[in-house]
Design a protein around this motif. Structure first.
Motif, short mmCIF file in Angstrom:
data_model
loop_
_atom_site.label_atom_id
_atom_site.label_comp_id
_atom_site.label_asym_id
_atom_site.label_seq_id
_atom_site.Cartn_x
_atom_site.Cartn_y
_atom_site.Cartn_z
N GLY A 1 0.77 -1.24 0.00
CA GLY A 1 0.00 0.00 0.00
C GLY A 1 0.80 1.29 0.00
O GLY A 1 0.23 2.38 -0.05
N TYR A 2 2.12 1.18 0.09
CA TYR A 2 2.96 2.38 -0.03
C TYR A 2 2.89 2.89 -1.47
O TYR A 2 2.60 2.13 -2.39
N ILE A 3 3.18 4.17 -1.65
CA ILE A 3 3.30 4.71 -3.00
C ILE A 3 4.75 5.11 -3.24
O ILE A 3 5.46 5.51 -2.32
N LYS A 4 5.17 4.98 -4.47
CA LYS A 4 6.55 5.27 -4.85
C LYS A 4 6.73 6.76 -5.11
O LYS A 4 5.94 7.36 -5.84
N ARG A 5 7.75 7.33 -4.50
CA ARG A 5 8.10 8.73 -4.74
C ARG A 5 9.56 8.80 -5.16
O ARG A 5 10.33 7.85 -4.98
N GLU A 6 9.94 9.94 -5.72
CA GLU A 6 11.30 10.12 -6.23
C GLU A 6 12.08 11.11 -5.36
O GLU A 6 11.48 11.89 -4.62
N SER A 7 13.38 11.09 -5.52
CA SER A 7 14.22 12.01 -4.75
C SER A 7 13.83 13.47 -5.02
O SER A 7 13.87 14.31 -4.12
N LYS A 8 13.40 13.76 -6.24
CA LYS A 8 13.01 15.14 -6.57
C LYS A 8 11.79 15.60 -5.78
O LYS A 8 11.53 16.80 -5.65
N ASP A 9 11.01 14.66 -5.23
CA ASP A 9 9.83 15.00 -4.45
C ASP A 9 10.19 15.39 -3.01
O ASP A 9 9.34 15.88 -2.27
N TYR A 10 11.44 15.14 -2.64
CA TYR A 10 11.90 15.38 -1.26
C TYR A 10 12.41 16.82 -1.13
O TYR A 10 13.35 17.23 -1.80
N ASN A 11 11.77 17.60 -0.26
CA ASN A 11 12.15 18.98 0.00
C ASN A 11 13.28 18.98 1.03
O ASN A 11 13.05 18.73 2.21
N GLN A 12 14.50 19.25 0.58
CA GLN A 12 15.67 19.19 1.45
C GLN A 12 15.59 20.20 2.59
O GLN A 12 15.96 19.91 3.72
N GLU A 13 15.12 21.40 2.28
CA GLU A 13 15.10 22.47 3.28
C GLU A 13 14.20 22.12 4.46
O GLU A 13 14.57 22.30 5.62
N TYR A 14 13.01 21.61 4.16
CA TYR A 14 12.04 21.32 5.21
C TYR A 14 11.96 19.84 5.58
O TYR A 14 11.19 19.45 6.45
#
Length: 200
Positions: free
Chosen positions: A22-35
């Motif tokens: 049930g997890y969904i796949k996300r990419e590194s670009k979806d990760y907000n480094q600052e927050y």
């Protein structure tokens, strides 16, 4: 016939099991480094579960609503801790936002069950942090990283012990994702036979 025994295949195998669950796949670009957050999923969760609160804050902050929410969210975590914010939510201009929907005590209330199912579980492989490190897996709840994992495959000459060493020597404890109380709640060192965890 050559058998692929790389660490990447092990990583892919675990990811596949999570996606099946049930997890969904996300990419590194979806990760907000600052927050330190997948803000797209975070805002989706808030709008799906707390639309009235979102609309009230939108009336106050207009187009700055997302930046304001992330700023206060981060400040509250830095003042208290991530686990505190997960448990209690955080308040902006008198509006308290919840970060996840708690599991209902019983399954009798269908409405509560449907709300609980709006929680979003996701996995990011090789998310790039501000210090350029790349944990093999980052597991998120409604876009909020709650766990990281370093994976090792003995077929390549490494084990969970190498993953532990990687956390100790190659991961900066001041990097927000790894910082105690600020970053993910738990960190895993895993090989196909053993798994170890730490909160700090």
């Amino acid at each position: 016939m050559t058998i692929n025994v790389s660490e990447g295949i092990f990583e892919q195998s675990i990811e596949s099991k999570l996606l099946e669950s049930g997890y969904i796949k996300r990419e590194s670009k979806d990760y907000n480094q600052e927050y330190v957050i997948d803000d797209e999923l975070f805002f989706k969760f808030i709008q799906d579960t707390q639309l009235n609160k979102w609309q009230k804050l939108q009336e106050i902050f207009g187009t700055d609503i997302q930046e304001k929410i992330l700023y206060i969210f981060q400040k509250e975590i830095e003042t208290e801790s991530l686990i505190h914010v997960l448990r209690k939510g955080f308040t902006i201009s008198g509006v308290t936002l919840e970060c996840f929907i708690k599991k209902p005590v019983s399954g009798l209330n269908e409405e509560h069950q449907l709300e609980y199912q709006k929680n979003i579980l996701s996995v990011i492989r090789q998310a790039v942090t501000t210090d350029r490190s790349k944990p093999d897996l980052v597991l998120c709840l409604n876009g909020i990283p709650v766990a990281t994992a370093e994976l090792k495959n003995p077929a390549t000459g490494q084990s969970f012990e190498d993953a532990i060493t990687q956390y100790k020597e190659d991961r900066d404890p001041n990097e927000k994702l790894f910082a105690f109380k600020r970053g993910a709640l738990v960190h895993f060192a895993i090989d196909p036979h053993e798994a170890y965890m730490t909160t700090k």
